[in-house]
Design a protein around this motif. Structure first.
Motif, PDB file in Angstrom:
ATOM      1  N   ASP A 187     -15.500  -2.640   7.953  1.00  0.00           N
ATOM      2  CA  ASP A 187     -16.070  -3.938   7.600  1.00  0.00           C
ATOM      3  C   ASP A 187     -17.181  -3.799   6.564  1.00  0.00           C
ATOM      4  OD1 ASP A 187     -14.321  -5.107   9.324  1.00  0.00           O
ATOM      5  OD2 ASP A 187     -15.762  -5.415  10.943  1.00  0.00           O
TER       6      ASP A 187
ATOM      7  N   SER B 175     -15.367 -15.714  13.226  1.00  0.00           N
ATOM      8  CA  SER B 175     -13.970 -15.639  12.779  1.00  0.00           C
ATOM      9  C   SER B 175     -13.392 -14.234  12.925  1.00  0.00           C
ATOM     10  CB  SER B 175     -13.873 -16.082  11.314  1.00  0.00           C
ATOM     11  OG  SER B 175     -14.686 -15.271  10.490  1.00  0.00           O
ATOM     12  N   SER B 176     -14.068 -13.377  13.673  1.00  0.00           N
ATOM     13  CA  SER B 176     -13.635 -11.984  13.763  1.00  0.00           C
ATOM     14  C   SER B 176     -12.295 -11.821  14.473  1.00  0.00           C
ATOM     15  CB  SER B 176     -14.707 -11.146  14.479  1.00  0.00           C
ATOM     16  OG  SER B 176     -14.956 -11.645  15.783  1.00  0.00           O
TER      17      SER B 176
ATOM     18  N   THR C 171      -9.851 -14.377  14.751  1.00  0.00           N
ATOM     19  CA  THR C 171      -8.806 -15.062  13.988  1.00  0.00           C
ATOM     20  C   THR C 171      -8.496 -14.343  12.680  1.00  0.00           C
ATOM     21  OG1 THR C 171     -10.518 -16.497  13.038  1.00  0.00           O
ATOM     22  CG2 THR C 171      -9.331 -17.314  14.971  1.00  0.00           C
ATOM     23  N   ALA C 172      -9.427 -13.537  12.186  1.00  0.00           N
ATOM     24  CA  ALA C 172      -9.192 -12.801  10.943  1.00  0.00           C
ATOM     25  C   ALA C 172      -8.447 -11.490  11.174  1.00  0.00           C
ATOM     26  CB  ALA C 172     -10.527 -12.512  10.250  1.00  0.00           C
ATOM     27  N   ASN C 173      -8.245 -11.134  12.432  1.00  0.00           N
ATOM     28  CA  ASN C 173      -7.556  -9.872  12.756  1.00  0.00           C
ATOM     29  C   ASN C 173      -6.421 -10.124  13.745  1.00  0.00           C
ATOM     30  OD1 ASN C 173      -9.334  -7.509  11.531  1.00  0.00           O
ATOM     31  ND2 ASN C 173     -10.758  -9.023  12.390  1.00  0.00           N
ATOM     32  N   THR C 174      -5.609 -11.127  13.444  1.00  0.00           N
ATOM     33  CA  THR C 174      -4.576 -11.548  14.386  1.00  0.00           C
ATOM     34  C   THR C 174      -3.543 -10.447  14.660  1.00  0.00           C
ATOM     35  OG1 THR C 174      -3.376 -12.530  12.522  1.00  0.00           O
ATOM     36  CG2 THR C 174      -4.793 -13.979  13.818  1.00  0.00           C
TER      37      THR C 174
ATOM     38  N   LYS D 169     -15.782 -22.851  13.783  1.00  0.00           N
ATOM     39  CA  LYS D 169     -16.368 -22.187  12.605  1.00  0.00           C
ATOM     40  C   LYS D 169     -16.974 -23.190  11.631  1.00  0.00           C
ATOM     41  CE  LYS D 169     -12.003 -21.787  10.012  1.00  0.00           C
ATOM     42  NZ  LYS D 169     -11.057 -20.828   9.395  1.00  0.00           N
TER      43      LYS D 169
END
Length: 265
Positions: A29, A94-95, A97-100, A179
């Motif tokens: 990250d 959003s951690s 939902t950003a790594n589905t 968000k």
């Protein structure tokens, strides 16, 4: 062993087992955040510096306020502390939902995502703190024995931030409006946390409300031990207690809700 004890035992075991993954996610990250930027880690410093300049113009020229140390030092210290929490939560929300792909296909403790956001923001915090040290030297504000309490304040803030990060990341997975609401709330929250103005003259219900905000106590605690050379105000105990209680509760709730995450991707 009770179900509650089993849950906490499983949580601790998973963190120990996957500690290397947390380090790798944090490194990833960090690289992604500053990849292909000309300034790199300079952005961690630029934001609080620019905000300090803006608020210095406002609170020294337009609406002057009295502070115990030069206002730029007062403001930068508050913004430094505030940006740690605000930045961590902004990425934590959003951690998941950003790594589905990782959330649905690979098993590991999902709390690593919001924890990574906190860890990355702590690195930014440490880098930006170098400027605070330089400003203290410039204004002739030296370290005192009270600085020994700084690690406690950092741990309290990190715990408080991690607890909120767990809740927000999970809430945003279930309700994607979170968000957007967060961006509105975090702006109002900054001005309700005495980040850029002193709280000494705040009276009545408004003053009591500002002081009841845990972030106000945390920001003031930084100023007390770093700039004023004294122990934090007793209200900091409230923030410490809130952190001690909030983190395990939020972590347990997050852990017990993990099985529903894949259904809401």
């Amino acid at each position: 062993m009770s179900p509650l004890g089993q849950d906490f035992r499983e949580i601790i075991h998973e963190q120990v087992e996957f500690r290397e993954l947390l380090f790798q996610m944090t490194s990833r990250d960090l690289l992604l955040r500053y990849k292909q930027t000309a300034m790199g880690f300079g952005w961690a410093v630029a934001t609080p510096i620019i905000n300090t300049i803006v608020f210095t113009l406002i609170f020294t020229r337009v609406a002057p306020v009295s502070t115990r140390v030069p206002y730029p030092l007062f403001a930068y210290c508050g913004l430094l502390a505030w940006n740690f929490t605000a930045s961590a939560l902004r990425f934590a929300v959003s951690s998941l939902t950003a790594n589905t792909n990782l959330v649905t296909k690979v098993y590991f403790p999902r709390e690593i995502f919001p924890f990574s956001a906190v860890a990355v923001s702590f690195v930014d915090f440490a880098v930006a703190a170098i400027v605070l040290v330089a400003m203290m030297i410039y204004y002739g504000v030296g370290p005192t024995p009270a600085l020994a309490l700084l690690p406690i304040i950092v741990v309290v803030q990190a715990s408080f931030t991690a607890a909120l990060g767990l809740v927000l990341s999970m809430a945003n997975l279930f309700y994607r409006d979170v968000k957007y609401l967060f961006e509105i709330v975090v702006t109002a929250w900054m001005f309700a946390s005495a980040v850029v103005y002193p709280i000494d003259n705040l009276r009545g219900w408004f003053g009591a409300l500002i002081r009841a905000n845990p972030m106000t106590a945390i920001v003031e605690a930084y100023r007390s031990v770093v700039l004023y050379g004294q122990a934090p105000d007793p209200t900091f105990l409230w923030a410490a207690l809130a952190s001690v209680l909030a983190l395990p509760v939020a972590w347990l709730f997050f852990h017990r809700s993990e099985f529903q995450f894949a259904e809401h991707i």
